[in-house]
Scaffold this motif. Structure first.
Motif, PDB file in Angstrom:
ATOM      1  N   THR A 166      22.621  39.071  24.800  1.00  0.00           N
ATOM      2  CA  THR A 166      23.980  38.569  24.931  1.00  0.00           C
ATOM      3  C   THR A 166      24.955  39.731  25.082  1.00  0.00           C
ATOM      4  N   GLY A 167      25.840  39.627  26.060  1.00  0.00           N
ATOM      5  CA  GLY A 167      26.822  40.680  26.298  1.00  0.00           C
ATOM      6  C   GLY A 167      26.318  41.783  27.201  1.00  0.00           C
ATOM      7  N   LEU A 168      25.013  41.794  27.468  1.00  0.00           N
ATOM      8  CA  LEU A 168      24.429  42.785  28.377  1.00  0.00           C
ATOM      9  C   LEU A 168      23.712  42.033  29.499  1.00  0.00           C
ATOM     10  N   GLY A 169      22.380  42.019  29.468  1.00  0.00           N
ATOM     11  CA  GLY A 169      21.644  41.314  30.516  1.00  0.00           C
ATOM     12  C   GLY A 169      21.961  39.839  30.599  1.00  0.00           C
ATOM     13  N   GLY A 170      22.353  39.251  29.458  1.00  0.00           N
ATOM     14  CA  GLY A 170      22.695  37.829  29.446  1.00  0.00           C
ATOM     15  C   GLY A 170      23.899  37.494  30.304  1.00  0.00           C
ATOM     16  N   GLU A 171      24.651  38.522  30.723  1.00  0.00           N
ATOM     17  CA  GLU A 171      25.845  38.307  31.548  1.00  0.00           C
ATOM     18  C   GLU A 171      25.505  37.852  32.966  1.00  0.00           C
ATOM     19  N   ILE A 172      24.241  37.874  33.350  1.00  0.00           N
ATOM     20  CA  ILE A 172      23.885  37.391  34.694  1.00  0.00           C
ATOM     21  C   ILE A 172      24.209  35.917  34.864  1.00  0.00           C
ATOM     22  N   THR A 173      24.420  35.206  33.752  1.00  0.00           N
ATOM     23  CA  THR A 173      24.746  33.785  33.832  1.00  0.00           C
ATOM     24  C   THR A 173      26.239  33.547  34.043  1.00  0.00           C
ATOM     25  N   LYS A 174      27.048  34.595  33.953  1.00  0.00           N
ATOM     26  CA  LYS A 174      28.501  34.432  34.015  1.00  0.00           C
ATOM     27  C   LYS A 174      29.005  34.369  35.458  1.00  0.00           C
ATOM     28  N   ALA A 175      30.039  33.570  35.650  1.00  0.00           N
ATOM     29  CA  ALA A 175      30.600  33.373  36.991  1.00  0.00           C
ATOM     30  C   ALA A 175      31.083  34.679  37.606  1.00  0.00           C
ATOM     31  N   TRP A 176      31.689  35.570  36.800  1.00  0.00           N
ATOM     32  CA  TRP A 176      32.254  36.803  37.351  1.00  0.00           C
ATOM     33  C   TRP A 176      31.181  37.686  37.981  1.00  0.00           C
ATOM     34  N   PHE A 177      29.961  37.639  37.442  1.00  0.00           N
ATOM     35  CA  PHE A 177      28.876  38.419  38.030  1.00  0.00           C
ATOM     36  C   PHE A 177      28.312  37.713  39.256  1.00  0.00           C
ATOM     37  N   GLN A 178      28.093  36.431  39.154  1.00  0.00           N
ATOM     38  CA  GLN A 178      27.511  35.680  40.256  1.00  0.00           C
ATOM     39  C   GLN A 178      28.430  35.654  41.476  1.00  0.00           C
ATOM     40  N   GLU A 179      29.735  35.677  41.245  1.00  0.00           N
ATOM     41  CA  GLU A 179      30.685  35.657  42.361  1.00  0.00           C
ATOM     42  C   GLU A 179      30.613  36.919  43.213  1.00  0.00           C
ATOM     43  N   ARG A 180      30.080  37.998  42.667  1.00  0.00           N
ATOM     44  CA  ARG A 180      29.944  39.236  43.428  1.00  0.00           C
ATOM     45  C   ARG A 180      29.010  39.081  44.623  1.00  0.00           C
ATOM     46  N   PHE A 181      28.114  38.115  44.559  1.00  0.00           N
ATOM     47  CA  PHE A 181      27.118  37.949  45.611  1.00  0.00           C
ATOM     48  C   PHE A 181      27.643  37.162  46.811  1.00  0.00           C
ATOM     49  N   ALA A 182      28.736  36.461  46.651  1.00  0.00           N
ATOM     50  CA  ALA A 182      29.264  35.642  47.740  1.00  0.00           C
ATOM     51  C   ALA A 182      29.570  36.500  48.963  1.00  0.00           C
ATOM     52  N   LYS A 208      30.920  43.872  52.135  1.00  0.00           N
ATOM     53  CA  LYS A 208      29.937  42.783  52.132  1.00  0.00           C
ATOM     54  C   LYS A 208      28.767  43.039  53.080  1.00  0.00           C
ATOM     55  N   ASP A 209      28.729  44.233  53.675  1.00  0.00           N
ATOM     56  CA  ASP A 209      27.674  44.529  54.635  1.00  0.00           C
ATOM     57  C   ASP A 209      26.712  45.609  54.162  1.00  0.00           C
ATOM     58  N   ASP A 210      26.817  46.008  52.888  1.00  0.00           N
ATOM     59  CA  ASP A 210      25.956  47.090  52.401  1.00  0.00           C
ATOM     60  C   ASP A 210      24.793  46.601  51.545  1.00  0.00           C
ATOM     61  N   ASN A 211      24.632  45.271  51.458  1.00  0.00           N
ATOM     62  CA  ASN A 211      23.487  44.678  50.738  1.00  0.00           C
ATOM     63  C   ASN A 211      23.446  45.094  49.272  1.00  0.00           C
ATOM     64  N   ALA A 212      24.626  45.238  48.639  1.00  0.00           N
ATOM     65  CA  ALA A 212      24.653  45.695  47.251  1.00  0.00           C
ATOM     66  C   ALA A 212      25.867  45.153  46.508  1.00  0.00           C
ATOM     67  N   VAL A 213      25.699  44.980  45.193  1.00  0.00           N
ATOM     68  CA  VAL A 213      26.804  44.594  44.317  1.00  0.00           C
ATOM     69  C   VAL A 213      26.785  45.498  43.091  1.00  0.00           C
ATOM     70  N   ASP A 214      27.891  45.522  42.372  1.00  0.00           N
ATOM     71  CA  ASP A 214      27.999  46.350  41.175  1.00  0.00           C
ATOM     72  C   ASP A 214      27.178  45.755  40.041  1.00  0.00           C
ATOM     73  N   ALA A 215      26.524  46.624  39.293  1.00  0.00           N
ATOM     74  CA  ALA A 215      25.678  46.199  38.183  1.00  0.00           C
ATOM     75  C   ALA A 215      26.508  45.865  36.948  1.00  0.00           C
ATOM     76  N   ILE A 216      25.840  45.294  35.958  1.00  0.00           N
ATOM     77  CA  ILE A 216      26.442  45.016  34.659  1.00  0.00           C
ATOM     78  C   ILE A 216      26.249  46.244  33.775  1.00  0.00           C
TER      79      ILE A 216
END
Length: 252
Positions: A166-182, A208-216
């Motif tokens: 929780t607060g680390l890897g568990g953040e993959i469930t949060k909207a703010w992280f998932q929205e990075r992939f759009a 959006k063309d570099d096939n990458a997003v910022d990590a947690i």
């Protein structure tokens, strides 16, 4: 029988174990159908989330997409459900494809696995939804990724996990992280499938063309698990995509 004797204590313990065990077994059997229904509805809800369906209009008002509403409206948006083999051939359709358990499939050889694929249409736009499953820091991670009709641009993602911190890897469930992939791309400029990488110290801004997003921050291993999960699972669908003559993007 003497209640202070060892025999009495032993017999009483046995009776309690039998009674409690029977009650738990009965409860488990009684709730199984409800549990299965909840799993099914949550799966439908997550699939719809990836294509932007997070609310439903009722009586002229938008209401949040609850699990029962997801089931009631699933086929309104999901136009096709198929399962493929690793050659890209359709081997199951409809409910048989929907019921494929990806956790079990991963334990099989590639040539024995089934790969579910969902097609959706929302507001006149077509999408392809692919189930994902991999490994995080502590246990399994999973989710869904939807692609626009160019089979290159990400519409949305949903991730979940079994035991990330929780607060680390568990953040993959949060909207703010998932929205990075759009709107990220899964093919590079040469047409090679690379997926979307979760990069520590990413400095690409809104590219959006570099096939990458910022990590947690503090969740490097979980982020690496997401990266591997996306690229590995998507590659199983390449044979099918290559066979579709109406795809807008060249794949290699």
């Amino acid at each position: 029988m003497d209640k202070s004797s060892n025999a009495y204590t032993f017999i009483f313990a046995i009776i309690m174990v039998i009674v409690v065990g029977s009650v738990l077994a009965f409860a488990s059997i009684s709730l199984k159908d409800r549990q299965n229904a909840n799993v099914k509805q949550e799966k439908m809800q997550n699939i719809l989330y990836t294509v932007g369906v997070d609310s439903i209009e009722q009586n002229g008002e938008l209401v949040p997409l609850t699990r029962p509403l997801a089931e009631a409206n699933f086929k309104k948006y999901i136009t096709n459900q198929i399962a493929l083999n690793n050659k890209g051939e359709v081997i199951a359709e409809g409910d048989k494809a929907f019921n494929v358990d990806l956790a079990k499939e991963l334990g099989k050889d590639d040539n024995e696995q089934q790969f579910p694929l969902y097609e959706a249409e929302v507001d006149g736009e077509k999408y392809y939804i692919i189930p994902l499953r991999g490994t995080g820091l502590w246990d399994a991670i999973w989710g869904y990724i939807s692609l626009k009709d160019d089979v290159n641009t990400v519409k949305g993602v949903v991730f979940d996990h079994k035991g990330e911190t929780t607060g680390l890897g568990g953040e993959i469930t949060k909207a703010w992280f998932q929205e990075r992939f759009a709107d990220e791309k899964i093919f590079d400029s040469s047409g090679n499938l690379v997926g979307v990488s979760v990069v520590k110290g990413y400095g690409g801004g809104n590219n959006k063309d570099d096939n990458a997003v910022d990590a947690i921050s503090g969740a490097t291993i979980t982020g690496d698990g997401v990266t591997k999960m996306i690229s590995k699972r998507l590659k199983y669908y390449l044979p099918y995509f290559k066979q579709q003559t109406d795809m807008k993007v060249a794949v290699k």
